[in-house]
Write an enzyme that holds these catalytic residues in place. Structure first.
Site, mmCIF file in Angstrom:
data_model
loop_
_atom_site.group_PDB
_atom_site.id
_atom_site.type_symbol
_atom_site.label_atom_id
_atom_site.label_comp_id
_atom_site.label_asym_id
_atom_site.label_seq_id
_atom_site.Cartn_x
_atom_site.Cartn_y
_atom_site.Cartn_z
ATOM 1 N N GLU B 61 31.624 119.294 19.457
ATOM 2 C CA GLU B 61 31.931 120.696 19.733
ATOM 3 C C GLU B 61 32.563 120.807 21.023
ATOM 4 O O GLU B 61 33.594 121.674 21.297
ATOM 5 C CB GLU B 61 30.760 121.358 20.067
ATOM 6 C CG GLU B 61 29.992 121.392 18.430
ATOM 7 C CD GLU B 61 29.020 120.240 18.033
ATOM 8 O OE1 GLU B 61 29.023 119.681 19.024
ATOM 9 O OE2 GLU B 61 28.470 120.338 17.119
ATOM 10 N N PHE B 86 25.447 125.606 19.171
ATOM 11 C CA PHE B 86 26.440 124.581 19.579
ATOM 12 C C PHE B 86 27.762 125.188 19.758
ATOM 13 O O PHE B 86 28.781 124.445 20.308
ATOM 14 C CB PHE B 86 26.630 123.759 18.285
ATOM 15 C CG PHE B 86 25.602 123.260 17.674
ATOM 16 C CD1 PHE B 86 24.409 122.926 18.495
ATOM 17 C CD2 PHE B 86 25.138 123.285 16.181
ATOM 18 C CE1 PHE B 86 23.058 122.659 17.756
ATOM 19 C CE2 PHE B 86 24.025 122.892 15.524
ATOM 20 C CZ PHE B 86 23.021 122.551 16.442
ATOM 21 N N HIS B 112 24.664 131.674 12.399
ATOM 22 C CA HIS B 112 23.467 131.185 12.560
ATOM 23 C C HIS B 112 22.771 131.554 13.948
ATOM 24 O O HIS B 112 21.985 130.642 14.505
ATOM 25 C CB HIS B 112 23.379 129.735 12.310
ATOM 26 C CG HIS B 112 23.556 129.332 10.809
ATOM 27 N ND1 HIS B 112 24.695 129.738 10.069
ATOM 28 C CD2 HIS B 112 22.814 128.685 10.004
ATOM 29 C CE1 HIS B 112 24.596 129.036 8.975
ATOM 30 N NE2 HIS B 112 23.393 128.695 8.690
ATOM 31 N N ASP B 120 15.130 126.111 9.976
ATOM 32 C CA ASP B 120 15.571 125.032 10.795
ATOM 33 C C ASP B 120 14.691 125.004 12.078
ATOM 34 O O ASP B 120 14.698 124.006 12.793
ATOM 35 C CB ASP B 120 17.045 125.012 10.984
ATOM 36 C CG ASP B 120 17.951 124.474 9.800
ATOM 37 O OD1 ASP B 120 17.343 123.695 9.059
ATOM 38 O OD2 ASP B 120 19.063 124.464 9.832
#
Lengths: 281, 317
Positions: B61, B86, B112, B120
């Site tokens: 990233e 991220f 997300h 998760d």
């Protein structure tokens, strides 16, 4: 195009600029700046194909990105001495309201700067993006970048190194300033880099050594070779072997002058070793 | 009281994907980068249609953000795609130096976000991203409420010059924004008129706020509902005008109460019109595994929580 003697004269003047800039504000990074003087003088006066004036997109010319932004004194001096902004402005280095911030930035609109740098390890990614933009634009010019050797300890570099080889970014020449020094001491003792050549080669780069990185002719020859290797599906890495503090005898071969300014006597001594050529600002 | 129809639940990330697909056809300068989450970010169509303008960077990233900054040098408009965690915390310094301080025209698109990615768990559920991004000078922060608005926002940010953080999510949520509604950055949307309390919501909590306003209406409480899709720059005037009438306010967001929309609203009100405020947000905590609905319930982020907060804040007037 300037001949070797003229390039050496510019380099000598750039060394004077560096010493005077950091001395005036009693801060800045003379060691790495002096070590990269020949390289940046050669790059901007000979190696790169540059347009007159400055625009951010730089389409139709070669681009340069300085990743180890703390060597801003040499960058500013070379930019001023190649016409990007008035030489007199070097006297504002690190002062309040100056365009010549401690580390380079686009924020104050200084011509010649295309990205902020100083927080280390980010420049190769930026250079990669600019190189990909050149390909999208059908621009055949090259992208150059410069990185410290200690800077390679930052992990982002290795993401970029992996990407460049994996995606055939062959219009990029990234130079590593191998002076073997960083703030806390020798790179070998702070965190050994091992073989930089072996690492880049393992990632799939073409690697060229310039053993005499403080010799103008060696830099010109090595960079010409680097240029000749572009366009062949692989990114090109130049390992530029330099001496930190080069050209000022008491600053050489030590990390002590990484981020320390000379006092009045030391300035006088340093300047006496580098006689004025183009005229002080 | 004005009501809104859910035309069918949809995920906001697909709104982003649809917007990006359209930009691929209409704006040749738009390029996209993704860090090994093409399917999750719904970037498949853009990639398929514009392979030369799509950059798969792998699980890297930091390099993605730097490359995006570099791509602007040459006139490209890069859209980066990965999860919100991220997209922000992992690469804060890269965004700070190479994008925000350098003033680069990069669109950081984050899926997300919040608790509702669900099972998760907390490693992936960032509740601090709005705060991180809004603190960066020059950064625009947008959190659209549904599929249609996310698509419209994606199109709008391509025409805006400057760095943008666009936040959306994984779960299917009510889709009620008119399909043809143009997205105006920084312009709050006044959804329901009310007299007793103002509810200012962002993201999919706007739908929860609309549900809450119906419930409150049945209890004889008239709630005004405002959709703040742009957290920075904040439409301060819309908030001040509303509380001038209602005299109290509830903010609702899927984010930590520290650093989120609620604090931005509180700053405006404390300076211009001190007003009782309640916060529907997470309470300085990490998330955990669970279904989106379970997590919204447990962490007090649904319409029930908004109703309770409204009743409480009205009692403080």
């Amino acid at each position: 195009m300037p001949n070797t003697q003229q390039l050496e004269d510019i380099t000598t003047q750039v060394r004077r600029d560096i010493l005077r800039m950091v001395h005036k504000v009693n801060s800045g990074h003379p060691g790495g700046s002096l070590g990269c003087a020949e390289f940046l003088v050669a790059l901007y006066n000979d190696i790169m194909d540059r347009k007159d004036g400055f625009d951010m997109d730089g389409i139709g010319e070669d681009l340069f990105f300085l990743s180890n932004g703390h060597i801003s004194p040499v960058f500013y001096s070379v930019l001023a001495r190649t016409g990007y902004f008035p030489v007199d402005e070097l006297s504002t280095f690190r002062l309040l309201n100056s365009r010549l911030q401690g580390h380079p930035t686009t924020h104050e609109g200084l011509p010649g700067i295309r990205i902020a740098s100083g927080s280390l390890g980010q420049g190769m990614s930026v250079a990669l993006g600019a190189a990909q933009a050149k390909k999208l634009n059908g621009c055949k010019h090259l992208v150059y970048s410069l990185h410290g050797d200690g800077e390679l300890q930052e992990g982002q570099n290795w993401e970029a190194i992996m990407y460049a080889a994996g995606n055939n970014v062959d219009n990029l020449i990234s130079t590593i300033d191998l002076n073997g020094q960083q703030i806390d001491g020798a790179t070998e003792t702070v965190l050994s880099l091992g073989s930089v050549r072996a690492k880049f080669e393992a990632f799939g780069w073409i690697v060229i050594d310039i053993e005499k990185g403080n010799n103008i002719e060696a830099v010109l020859k090595g960079m010409a070779e680097a240029k000749s290797k572009t366009g062949n599906g692989k990114p090109v890495c130049v390992l530029l072997h330099t001496v930190m503090g080069n050209g000022v005898d008491f600053m050489m071969h030590t990390h002590a002058w990484h981020g320390k300014a000379p006092n009045d006597e030391q300035l006088a001594e340093g300047l006496s070793q580098n006689a004025e050529t183009l005229g002080d600002y | 009281m004005k009501t809104y129809e859910n035309t069918g639940n949809k995920d906001t990330r697909s709104g982003f994907g649809a917007g990006l697909t359209e930009l691929g056809k209409t704006n040749e300068n738009v390029v996209a980068l993704c860090a090994d989450l093409i399917g999750s970010l719904k970037m498949d169509d853009f990639k398929k249609n514009n392979p030369e303008r799509f950059f798969q960077v792998g699980i890297a990233e930091a390099n993605m953000i730097g490359m995006a900054a570099g791509l602007t040098i040459g006139g490209k408009i890069p859209f980066t795609g990965t999860f919100a965690n991220f997209s922000t915390g992992r690469v804060y310094d890269q965004i700070r130096q190479s994008v925000a301080y350098s003033g680069k025209n990069v669109k950081i698109c984050a899926s997300h976000a919040g608790l509702t990615l669900g099972e998760d768990g907390a490693t992936h559920q960032i509740l601090e991203d709005i705060g991180l991004m809004k603190m960066l000078p020059g950064m625009t922060v947008i959190n659209p409420c549904d599929y249609n608005q996310t698509k419209a926002a994606t199109l709008a940010i391509a025409d805006y010059e400057g760095p943008v953080y666009l936040r959306f999510g994984r779960p299917s949520v009510a889709n009620f924004t008119p399909e043809d509604q143009k997205f105006e950055i920084g312009k709050a949307l006044h959804l329901v008129d009310g007299a007793d309390v103002t509810i200012v919501a962002t993201g999919h909590l706007v739908w929860e706020a609309l549900e809450a306003s119906k419930e409150l209406n049945e209890k004889g409480i008239s709630a005004e509902v405002i959709n703040i899709h742009t957290i920075k720059p904040l439409d301060a005037q819309a908030i001040i005008d509303s509380v001038s009438k209602t005299k109290c306010i509830v903010t609702a967001e899927e984010h930590n109460h520290l650093g989120g929309l609620g604090e931005s609203v509180a700053r405006v009100l404390s300076q211009h019109k001190p007003t009782p405020q309640e916060f529907v947000a997470t309470n300085d905590t990490f998330g955990e595994s669970g279904t989106p609905a379970q997590l919204m319930e447990k962490y007090g982020l649904n319409s029930d929580a908004i109703v309770k907060a409204c009743e409480k804040v009205i009692s403080r007037k």
